[in-house]
Design an enzyme around this catalytic site. Structure first.
Site, PDB file in Angstrom:
ATOM      1  N   CYS A 120       0.699  -1.272   0.075  1.00  0.00           N
ATOM      2  CA  CYS A 120      -0.053   0.012  -0.134  1.00  0.00           C
ATOM      3  C   CYS A 120       0.686   1.392  -0.073  1.00  0.00           C
ATOM      4  O   CYS A 120       0.330   2.408  -0.219  1.00  0.00           O
ATOM      5  CB  CYS A 120      -0.975   0.069   1.017  1.00  0.00           C
ATOM      6  SG  CYS A 120      -2.233  -1.172   1.037  1.00  0.00           S
ATOM      7  N   ASP A 170      -8.449  -3.458  -4.932  1.00  0.00           N
ATOM      8  CA  ASP A 170      -7.233  -3.089  -4.251  1.00  0.00           C
ATOM      9  C   ASP A 170      -6.153  -3.880  -4.877  1.00  0.00           C
ATOM     10  O   ASP A 170      -6.197  -5.010  -5.106  1.00  0.00           O
ATOM     11  CB  ASP A 170      -7.001  -3.401  -2.830  1.00  0.00           C
ATOM     12  CG  ASP A 170      -7.059  -2.133  -2.079  1.00  0.00           C
ATOM     13  OD1 ASP A 170      -6.218  -1.244  -2.059  1.00  0.00           O
ATOM     14  OD2 ASP A 170      -8.179  -2.238  -1.169  1.00  0.00           O
ATOM     15  N   GLY A 175     -10.611 -12.816 -13.900  1.00  0.00           N
ATOM     16  CA  GLY A 175     -10.026 -11.717 -13.521  1.00  0.00           C
ATOM     17  C   GLY A 175      -9.247 -11.113 -15.245  1.00  0.00           C
ATOM     18  O   GLY A 175      -9.618 -11.552 -16.133  1.00  0.00           O
TER      19      GLY A 175
HETATM   20 CO    CO Z   1      -8.757  -0.085  -0.183  1.00  0.00          CO
END
Ligand code: CO
Ligand code: CO
Ligand code: CO
Length: 354
Positions: free
Chosen positions: A24, A74, A145
């Site tokens: 992240c 994400d 996907g």
């Molecule tokens: Co998120």
């Protein structure tokens, strides 16, 4: 575990060397992102129960009076060297937004960027296997996907969940008198930077991998038995970034106590040696205007509070009298939860660190 087991953490190919930022911490600077998003008109739809207004974790779309869809995405570049664990961590991280909304996960889709000319296909297989095992643990299937040939490896999930429209937990309902519970220690950004620079001992590495791969499902299910006001998860914008989303959306002020905040072993040592990811420094700049730090706090401590987390814990606001029963329940069921502060009064989102 033998040498060919993809779960074996030591690998010959070091995935984190294929990318600049990991996990992240590779998010765009929030300042830059906001400038762009402010120029794009918001589309309105009466079915939208949670949209883009308050930087919430997932979008919620009402189907009927009983059911709403919860949708989140994400993905990121490798946060660890081992492909299996990169996949497992990315999956746990993507699922987390579903749990932060108090929702139930239904199914997921893969998002893959893969350098097929520089990495063996075995690496991709292990990334997908790690993610699949994690989704299996979460009780959901991955139903396809999309994959592109890419310079940096990238992996993540689109996750679809469901929730009753009256039971959505947003970040905008914290009230003065609520206590603040955090369900995982901080430090994953700093420690994974340390791993990348080969500054961390093996046990620290194993410990952070285990934490990042831990689903927030369990913590979320326990939380839902209590009258929680508000919830979000701590990811790329760090504890203070995500807490400020809560205080701003809830129009409150909060106080957190540094010594109450759980921190992964080795985080402080690395932070003192200035092993700080760029994403964490950006977060510090971003949150500074609305954070009032105690004078005795050192710079490295401020960095830890802003450390960009990958697959961090839930941040839960709950009325004072219910906070300790919830905390005890979480701890009894092996969630590493702590009460770290409280919402003090209505206001404009200010956070005080004591
Ligand atoms: Co998120
Ligand atoms: Co989130
Ligand atoms: Co958030």
């Amino acid at each position: 575990m033998n040498k060919t087991d993809p779960k074996n953490i030591s690998t010959t190919i070091r995935l984190t060397q294929f990318t600049k930022g990991g996990g992240c911490a590779c998010k765009l600077r929030p300042q830059d992102l906001e400038t762009v998003l402010d120029q794009i008109p918001v589309m309105h739809d009466t079915h939208v129960l949670v949209g883009t207004d308050n930087h919430d974790d997932a979008a919620v779309y009402k189907i009927n009076n009983e059911t709403a869809l919860v949708e989140t995405v994400d993905f990121f570049t490798p946060v660890v060297d081992n492909p299996y664990w990169f996949g497992a961590i990315a999956a746990a991280n993507a699922l987390s937004d579903i749990y932060a909304m108090g929702a139930r996960a239904l199914f997921a889709l893969n998002i893959v960027g893969f350098p097929s000319k520089t990495l063996p296909m075995e690496v991709l297989k292990n990334i997908l296997t790690g993610a699949q095992q994690k989704c299996k643990e979460a009780g959901i299937p991955i139903l396809g996907g999309h994959t592109i040939d890419d310079e940096d490896p990238k992996y993540g999930l689109v996750v679809t969940g469901s929730i009753h429209p009256d039971r959505i937990l947003t970040n905008g309902n914290a009230r003065p008198g609520d206590l603040l519970i955090l369900t995982k220690p901080l430090g994953t950004g700093i420690i994974t930077s340390g791993i990348k620079k080969q500054l961390t001992p093996e046990n620290v590495k194993n410990n952070v991998i285990r934490q990042m791969a831990t689903l927030n499902k369990h913590a979320s299910e326990i939380m839902l038995k209590y009258p929680v006001s508000s919830c979000t998860d701590v990811t790329g914008f760090g504890l203070l970034g995500h807490l400020s989303e809560m205080t701003h959306a809830s129009k409150t002020e909060a106080t957190v106590k540094y010594e109450k905040i759980p921190v992964l072993p080795y985080t402080e040592k690395l932070a003192m040696e200035n092993v700080i990811p760029a994403g964490t420094k950006n977060n510090y700049d971003y949150t500074s205007p609305f954070v009032d730090y105690a004078e005795n706090l050192a710079c490295y401590q401020k960095m830890i509070l802003n450390d960009a987390q990958t697959s961090g814990g839930l941040l839960i606001a709950i009325p004072g009298k219910h906070a300790h029963p919830l905390l005890d329940d979480l701890i009894k069921k092996n969630v590493n939860a702590h009460i770290i502060g409280e919402f003090t009064q209505t206001g404009t989102g200010k956070i005080h660190v004591r």
